[in-house]
Write a protein that holds these residues in place. Structure first.
Motif, PDB file in Angstrom:
ATOM      1  N   GLY A  59      33.924  53.992  43.878  1.00  0.00           N
ATOM      2  CA  GLY A  59      33.098  54.257  42.711  1.00  0.00           C
ATOM      3  C   GLY A  59      33.895  54.537  41.454  1.00  0.00           C
ATOM      4  O   GLY A  59      33.340  54.520  40.347  1.00  0.00           O
ATOM      5  N   GLU A  60      35.193  54.790  41.581  1.00  0.00           N
ATOM      6  CA  GLU A  60      36.015  55.091  40.414  1.00  0.00           C
ATOM      7  C   GLU A  60      36.424  53.808  39.691  1.00  0.00           C
ATOM      8  O   GLU A  60      36.658  52.767  40.317  1.00  0.00           O
ATOM      9  CB  GLU A  60      37.289  55.849  40.828  1.00  0.00           C
ATOM     10  CG  GLU A  60      37.040  57.229  41.375  1.00  0.00           C
ATOM     11  CD  GLU A  60      38.337  57.947  41.722  1.00  0.00           C
ATOM     12  OE1 GLU A  60      39.400  57.573  41.158  1.00  0.00           O
ATOM     13  OE2 GLU A  60      38.309  58.875  42.562  1.00  0.00           O
ATOM     14  N   LYS A  61      36.510  53.888  38.351  1.00  0.00           N
ATOM     15  CA  LYS A  61      37.070  52.817  37.545  1.00  0.00           C
ATOM     16  C   LYS A  61      38.571  53.042  37.448  1.00  0.00           C
ATOM     17  O   LYS A  61      39.015  54.142  37.103  1.00  0.00           O
ATOM     18  CB  LYS A  61      36.461  52.819  36.148  1.00  0.00           C
ATOM     19  CG  LYS A  61      34.983  52.517  36.101  1.00  0.00           C
ATOM     20  CD  LYS A  61      34.712  51.035  36.272  1.00  0.00           C
ATOM     21  CE  LYS A  61      33.243  50.717  36.023  1.00  0.00           C
ATOM     22  NZ  LYS A  61      32.973  49.270  36.096  1.00  0.00           N
ATOM     23  N   VAL A  62      39.375  52.023  37.754  1.00  0.00           N
ATOM     24  CA  VAL A  62      40.824  52.190  37.793  1.00  0.00           C
ATOM     25  C   VAL A  62      41.507  51.080  37.005  1.00  0.00           C
ATOM     26  O   VAL A  62      40.949  49.993  36.808  1.00  0.00           O
ATOM     27  CB  VAL A  62      41.366  52.202  39.247  1.00  0.00           C
ATOM     28  CG1 VAL A  62      40.800  53.372  40.026  1.00  0.00           C
ATOM     29  CG2 VAL A  62      41.073  50.882  39.956  1.00  0.00           C
ATOM     30  N   VAL A  63      42.710  51.387  36.558  1.00  0.00           N
ATOM     31  CA  VAL A  63      43.594  50.395  35.942  1.00  0.00           C
ATOM     32  C   VAL A  63      44.877  50.376  36.764  1.00  0.00           C
ATOM     33  O   VAL A  63      45.521  51.417  36.946  1.00  0.00           O
ATOM     34  CB  VAL A  63      43.918  50.740  34.476  1.00  0.00           C
ATOM     35  CG1 VAL A  63      44.851  49.682  33.884  1.00  0.00           C
ATOM     36  CG2 VAL A  63      42.658  50.856  33.653  1.00  0.00           C
ATOM     37  N   LEU A  64      45.225  49.214  37.288  1.00  0.00           N
ATOM     38  CA  LEU A  64      46.414  49.063  38.117  1.00  0.00           C
ATOM     39  C   LEU A  64      47.351  48.035  37.496  1.00  0.00           C
ATOM     40  O   LEU A  64      46.914  47.106  36.813  1.00  0.00           O
ATOM     41  CB  LEU A  64      46.036  48.599  39.530  1.00  0.00           C
ATOM     42  CG  LEU A  64      45.025  49.442  40.311  1.00  0.00           C
ATOM     43  CD1 LEU A  64      44.726  48.790  41.654  1.00  0.00           C
ATOM     44  CD2 LEU A  64      45.525  50.862  40.506  1.00  0.00           C
ATOM     45  N   VAL A  65      48.653  48.206  37.746  1.00  0.00           N
ATOM     46  CA  VAL A  65      49.643  47.221  37.320  1.00  0.00           C
ATOM     47  C   VAL A  65      50.564  46.925  38.502  1.00  0.00           C
ATOM     48  O   VAL A  65      50.743  47.755  39.386  1.00  0.00           O
ATOM     49  CB  VAL A  65      50.484  47.720  36.117  1.00  0.00           C
ATOM     50  CG1 VAL A  65      49.639  47.811  34.864  1.00  0.00           C
ATOM     51  CG2 VAL A  65      51.126  49.074  36.435  1.00  0.00           C
ATOM     52  N   GLY A  66      51.135  45.727  38.489  1.00  0.00           N
ATOM     53  CA  GLY A  66      52.056  45.391  39.559  1.00  0.00           C
ATOM     54  C   GLY A  66      52.335  43.904  39.618  1.00  0.00           C
ATOM     55  O   GLY A  66      52.068  43.159  38.659  1.00  0.00           O
ATOM     56  N   TRP A  67      52.866  43.483  40.750  1.00  0.00           N
ATOM     57  CA  TRP A  67      53.220  42.088  40.971  1.00  0.00           C
ATOM     58  C   TRP A  67      52.169  41.408  41.853  1.00  0.00           C
ATOM     59  O   TRP A  67      51.662  42.009  42.810  1.00  0.00           O
ATOM     60  CB  TRP A  67      54.581  41.990  41.658  1.00  0.00           C
ATOM     61  CG  TRP A  67      55.748  42.265  40.764  1.00  0.00           C
ATOM     62  CD1 TRP A  67      56.530  41.362  40.122  1.00  0.00           C
ATOM     63  CD2 TRP A  67      56.264  43.560  40.418  1.00  0.00           C
ATOM     64  NE1 TRP A  67      57.503  41.994  39.382  1.00  0.00           N
ATOM     65  CE2 TRP A  67      57.362  43.349  39.545  1.00  0.00           C
ATOM     66  CE3 TRP A  67      55.904  44.875  40.725  1.00  0.00           C
ATOM     67  CZ2 TRP A  67      58.098  44.397  39.000  1.00  0.00           C
ATOM     68  CZ3 TRP A  67      56.632  45.922  40.189  1.00  0.00           C
ATOM     69  CH2 TRP A  67      57.717  45.668  39.336  1.00  0.00           C
ATOM     70  N   VAL A  68      51.900  40.158  41.557  1.00  0.00           N
ATOM     71  CA  VAL A  68      50.983  39.371  42.396  1.00  0.00           C
ATOM     72  C   VAL A  68      51.745  38.969  43.655  1.00  0.00           C
ATOM     73  O   VAL A  68      52.699  38.194  43.603  1.00  0.00           O
ATOM     74  CB  VAL A  68      50.476  38.123  41.653  1.00  0.00           C
ATOM     75  CG1 VAL A  68      49.645  37.247  42.597  1.00  0.00           C
ATOM     76  CG2 VAL A  68      49.666  38.532  40.430  1.00  0.00           C
ATOM     77  N   HIS A  69      51.333  39.542  44.768  1.00  0.00           N
ATOM     78  CA  HIS A  69      51.995  39.221  46.033  1.00  0.00           C
ATOM     79  C   HIS A  69      51.468  37.911  46.609  1.00  0.00           C
ATOM     80  O   HIS A  69      52.240  37.108  47.139  1.00  0.00           O
ATOM     81  CB  HIS A  69      51.779  40.362  47.033  1.00  0.00           C
ATOM     82  CG  HIS A  69      52.571  40.221  48.283  1.00  0.00           C
ATOM     83  ND1 HIS A  69      53.932  40.418  48.325  1.00  0.00           N
ATOM     84  CD2 HIS A  69      52.205  39.866  49.544  1.00  0.00           C
ATOM     85  CE1 HIS A  69      54.379  40.217  49.553  1.00  0.00           C
ATOM     86  NE2 HIS A  69      53.358  39.872  50.320  1.00  0.00           N
ATOM     87  N   ARG A  70      50.166  37.712  46.481  1.00  0.00           N
ATOM     88  CA  ARG A  70      49.554  36.470  46.985  1.00  0.00           C
ATOM     89  C   ARG A  70      48.208  36.271  46.282  1.00  0.00           C
ATOM     90  O   ARG A  70      47.499  37.227  45.990  1.00  0.00           O
ATOM     91  CB  ARG A  70      49.339  36.548  48.506  1.00  0.00           C
ATOM     92  CG  ARG A  70      48.875  35.250  49.133  1.00  0.00           C
ATOM     93  CD  ARG A  70      48.900  35.328  50.647  1.00  0.00           C
ATOM     94  NE  ARG A  70      50.277  35.349  51.174  1.00  0.00           N
ATOM     95  CZ  ARG A  70      50.862  36.401  51.722  1.00  0.00           C
ATOM     96  NH1 ARG A  70      50.210  37.538  51.848  1.00  0.00           N
ATOM     97  NH2 ARG A  70      52.095  36.336  52.174  1.00  0.00           N
ATOM     98  N   ARG A  71      47.876  35.001  45.987  1.00  0.00           N
ATOM     99  CA  ARG A  71      46.586  34.663  45.379  1.00  0.00           C
ATOM    100  C   ARG A  71      45.871  33.648  46.258  1.00  0.00           C
ATOM    101  O   ARG A  71      46.475  32.674  46.700  1.00  0.00           O
ATOM    102  CB  ARG A  71      46.792  34.082  43.978  1.00  0.00           C
ATOM    103  CG  ARG A  71      45.484  33.731  43.254  1.00  0.00           C
ATOM    104  CD  ARG A  71      45.776  33.059  41.917  1.00  0.00           C
ATOM    105  NE  ARG A  71      46.379  31.741  42.114  1.00  0.00           N
ATOM    106  CZ  ARG A  71      45.689  30.610  42.237  1.00  0.00           C
ATOM    107  NH1 ARG A  71      44.368  30.624  42.183  1.00  0.00           N
ATOM    108  NH2 ARG A  71      46.306  29.460  42.409  1.00  0.00           N
ATOM    109  N   ARG A  72      44.593  33.902  46.512  1.00  0.00           N
ATOM    110  CA  ARG A  72      43.777  32.956  47.289  1.00  0.00           C
ATOM    111  C   ARG A  72      42.548  32.583  46.466  1.00  0.00           C
ATOM    112  O   ARG A  72      41.811  33.455  46.008  1.00  0.00           O
ATOM    113  CB  ARG A  72      43.345  33.576  48.620  1.00  0.00           C
ATOM    114  CG  ARG A  72      44.476  33.772  49.625  1.00  0.00           C
ATOM    115  CD  ARG A  72      43.994  34.524  50.846  1.00  0.00           C
ATOM    116  NE  ARG A  72      43.639  35.905  50.504  1.00  0.00           N
ATOM    117  CZ  ARG A  72      42.628  36.568  51.051  1.00  0.00           C
ATOM    118  NH1 ARG A  72      41.841  35.979  51.940  1.00  0.00           N
ATOM    119  NH2 ARG A  72      42.380  37.825  50.694  1.00  0.00           N
TER     120      ARG A  72
END
Length: 596
Positions: free
Chosen positions: A23-36
Motif C-alpha cells: 500500500g505504500e508509494k515508493v521510489v526506487l533506484v538501481g540497475w535493470v537485472h532483467r526485463r521481460r
C-alpha cells in the motif's frame, strides 16, 4: 537490514521492502537485472546492493511509463515510482527476499543507459578470471561478490568493537619506511627529495608497534595494508591486509586468551558459529611428526607414522640409505584405499609426491590373503609385520611411504599427500571448523641459500627462557615464544612474545650473522629505544583476507578483495604496473637499463 538509506532520489532500497509495506508509494533506484515483455505487461527485476525486487508496468494503467520501460535493457540505471502490492497466489518468488511483493510501476526514468556487458551479472557466470578482473566493476555487481565485501566490512566492525572494549587504541603506522634485510623482498619507493635513497613499503608494522609499546601505549591495534614482493601462490597477494595488535605487560597466555575471545566473537556474530570449548594446542614438533605440517588440518586422520627404526637396516636401500644419511622414513595409512584406488591412481600419487622433491612413493596394499607391493621382496618378514602393526593396517588399507635424507622433504611431502587424499576422498566439509594453536616453533632455521641462520618468524621473537643458553652454540635447538592460530589447515594468524631487552636482541642479531655495526645500521632506532625502559610485550597479526575467505566459504582470495592483482602482480583493470614518463624518472634520479 540497513537503516537511513533514504535520499533525495529514493525512499527505500530494493531489498528492504516486505509484505508490511503493501500500500505504500515508493521510489526506487538501481540497475535493470532483467526485463521481460509479455505484450501489455513489462516486468523489470530491479537490483541494488541490498537485493532485488520485481516492478510491473501495465500499458493500460500507465502507457507513458510502459513505453519508457519497453526501451530499457539489462544494466540500465533507472528510477521507478509505484505502489507496493502483494503478488497473486502462485506467483510468489521464493528465490528472493522480496518475492511475495512487487511494485506496480507508475513512473520510470532512465538515469543512464548501458552497453551490453561483456560478462553476465550472475553469481554462476563461468567467464574466465582474467575477464572478471578486467571488468572488475561489473564483476563486483554480482550479489555474491557484494556480499563478500559486506561480510569483510562486518568482520572489521566486530573486531574494532571487541578490541575497543578491551582497551586497545587504533594507531596508524607509516607506509613509507626503511628497507630492512630480513623477511621477504621489499617494495622500494625512490625519494625525489633525497636522490639515491629509498623508502620501503612495510611488510608489517612490526618495528613501529614495538616502538609504540616503548612509548607506553600499552595496547595497540591496526587494520593495516602490508606489502611483500614475492612470487604469488593461490592464496597470496602482493598487498594484503592484517589485523595487527601489540600488548604490553603480557605473556603468551594473555595474548592467546584475548585472541580466542576475538575469534569466538567474530565467528559467532558473522555466521552464528559457536566455538564452544577452549581451542586445543599442539607444539610445532608434534604437528610435524603427526601431520607433516605446522598448519595441520585436524578435521580428519591420515596421521603420519614413523618407520625409521623398523627399516634402518632394510635390504631396501631407498629406506636404509635415507636413514644412514640422517634422514627419516614415514608413512600414511590411507584407510580402505587399497580397494578404492586402481594401480593407475596409485601411480599418480607417486607423481604427485615428486612435486614436493620426494624421489618417489613406496606403497603396500593390504589384501585379504597377503600384501601387494613392489618393495615386499626387499623386506624381511619381521620388518613387514612391524610396518603393518605400526600402521594399524587392516584388509583394504593402502600404506604410502616416503623416505629421504632430508626430514623436511619427508614431512612436507606426506603433509601435502595427506591433503591430496582428503580432497580425493572428500573427508571435509566447508561449513566445519577445527581450530588449533601451534606453539614452540623453532626460533631459527638454517638457510642453505644464504649460508646462515635466519629467523623462522622475525628477528624480534623471543627465545624460550630455558633455551637462551643454547643460542650461541646450538641455535637450531632454540624454541621460540611463538604461536600460530590454525583453522582447517590455514594459518589464520601468528605472533610471538618479543625480545624487550637490548642485550638479548643483540645476541639474536649475532646468531643471525649480523655484526654489531650491521645491526645498529639496520635496526639502531629500535635498539636505541630499548635503552630507555621497555615493557615486556608481544603481539599477533591475523590475515583479514584469509579470515574473510573462511567465513564466506570461498577458496579464491581474489573473491574477498575489491581490486586484487594477478599472479604476475598486474591489475588488469587499470593496467598497473605501467611505464613511467622519462620526466618522472629524471626527477627521481633513476635511469632504466634495458635487459640484453
Amino acid at each position: 537490514m540497513y537503516q537511513d538509506m533514504e535520499t533525495s532520489k529514493r525512499t527505500h532500497t530494493c531489498g528492504i521492502l516486505r509484505g508490511n509495506n503493501v500500500g505504500e508509494k515508493v521510489v526506487l533506484v538501481g540497475w535493470v537485472h532483467r526485463r521481460r515483455d509479455l505484450g501489455g505487461l513489462i516486468f523489470i527485476n530491479l537490483r541494488d546492493r541490498t537485493g532485488m525486487i520485481q516492478v510491473v508496468f501495465d500499458k493500460e494503467v500507465c502507457e507513458e511509463a510502459f513505453e519508457i520501460a519497453s526501451t530499457v535493457r539489462n544494466e540500465y540505471v533507472v528510477s521507478v515510482e509505484g505502489e507496493v502490492t502483494l503478488r497473486e497466489e502462485g506467483q510468489i518468488n521464493h528465490g528472493i527476499a522480496t518475492g511475495e511483493i512487487e511494485i506496480k510501476g507508475e513512473k520510470i526514468e532512465i538515469l543512464d543507459s548501458a552497453h551490453t556487458p561483456p560478462i553476465y551479472i550472475e553469481d554462476d557466470d563461468k567467464v574466465s578470471e582474467d575477464i572478471r578482473l578486467k571488468y572488475r566493476y561489473l564483476d563486483l555487481r554480482k550479489p555474491k561478490m557484494q556480499q563478500n565485501l559486506i561480510v569483510r566490512h562486518k568482520i572489521t566492525k566486530v573486531i574494532r568493537d571487541y578490541l575497543d572494549q578491551r582497551g586497545f587504541i587504533e594507531i596508524e603506522t607509516p607506509v613509507l619506511t626503511k628497507p630492512t634485510p630480513e623477511g621477504a623482498r621489499d617494495y622500494l619507493v625512490p625519494s625525489r627529495v633525497q636522490k639515491g635513497k629509498w623508502f620501503a613499503l612495510p611488510q608489517s608494522p612490526q618495528l613501529f608497534k614495538q616502538i609504540l609499546m616503548v612509548s607506553g601505549m600499552d595496547r595497540y591495534f591496526q587494520i593495516v595494508k602490508c606489502f611483500r614482493d614475492e612470487d604469488l601462490r593461490a592464496d597470496r597477494q602482493p598487498e594484503f591486509t592484517q589485523i595487527d595488535m601489540e600488548l604490553s605487560f603480557v605473556n603468551q597466555e594473555d595474548i592467546i586468551k584475548i585472541n580466542e575471545g576475538l575469534i569466538r566473537e567474530v565467528f559467532k556474530k558473522i555466521i552464528g558459529y559457536d566455538i564452544s570449548s577452549s581451542i586445543p594446542r599442539m607444539t610445532y614438533q608434534e604437528a610435524m611428526e603427526r601431520f607433516g605440517s605446522d598448519k595441520p588440518d585436524i578435521r580428519f586422520g591420515l596421521e603420519l607414522k614413523d618407520l625409521t627404526e623398523i627399516v634402518k637396516n632394510s635390504e631396501f636401500k631407498v629406506f636404509s640409505n635415507a636413514v644412514r644419511e640422517g634422514g627419516q622414513v614415514r608413512a600414511i595409512n590411507a584407510k580402505g584405499c587399497g580397494k578404492r584406488f586402481s594401480r593407475k591412481e596409485i601411480d599418480s600419487l607417486g607423481e604427485f609426491v615428486k612435486l614436493y622433491k620426494a624421489k618417489g612413493l613406496a606403497w603396500i596394499n593390504v589384501t585379504e590373503n597377503s600384501v601387494k607391493s613392489p618393495i615386499v621382496k626387499f623386506l624381511k618378514n619381521q620388518e613387514l609385520q612391524d610396518i603393518l602393526s605400526t600402521m594399524e593396517a587392516e584388509i583394504g588399507d593402502l600404506i604410502l611411504i616416503v623416505a629421504d635424507q632430508n626430514e623436511k622433504i619427508v614431512y612436507n611431502t606426506l603433509g601435502q599427500l595427506r591433503l591430496e587424499l582428503s580432497r580425493k576422498l572428500k573427508l571435509t566439509k566447508n561449513d566445519s571448523f577445527a581450530f588449533l594453536w601451534i606453539t614452540e616453533f623453532p626460533l631459527l632455521e638454517y638457510s642453505e641459500e644464504e649460508g646462515r641462520y635466519v629467523a623462522t618468524h622475525h628477528p624480534f621473537t623471543s627465545p624460550m627462557d630455558e633455551d637462551i643458553s643454547l643460542l650461541e652454540d646450538h641455535p637450531e635447538k632454540v624454541r621460540a615464544k611463538a604461536y600460530d592460530l590454525v583453522v582447517n589447515g590455514v594459518e589464520l594468524g601468528g605472533g610471538s612474545i618479543r625480545i624487550h631487552n637490548r642485550d638479548l636482541q643483540e645476541k639474536m642479531f649475532k646468531a643471525l650473522g649480523f655484526s654489531k655495526k650491521q645491526a645498529w645500521e639496520q635496526f639502531g632506532f629500535l635498539l636505541e629505544a630499548f635503552q630507555y625502559g621497555t615493557p615486556p610485550h608481544g603481539g599477533i597479526a591475523f590475515g583479514l583476507d584469509r579470515l574473510t575467505m573462511l567465513l564466506t566459504q570461498t577458496d579464491n582470495i581474489k573473491d574477498v578483495i575489491a581490486f586484487p592483482k594477478t599472479q604476475n602482480h598486474s591489475c588488469l583493470m587499470t593496467n598497473a604496473p605501467a611505464i613511467a614518463e622519462n620526466q618522472q624518472l629524471e626527477e627521481l634520479g633513476i635511469r632504466i637499463i634495458k635487459e640484453r
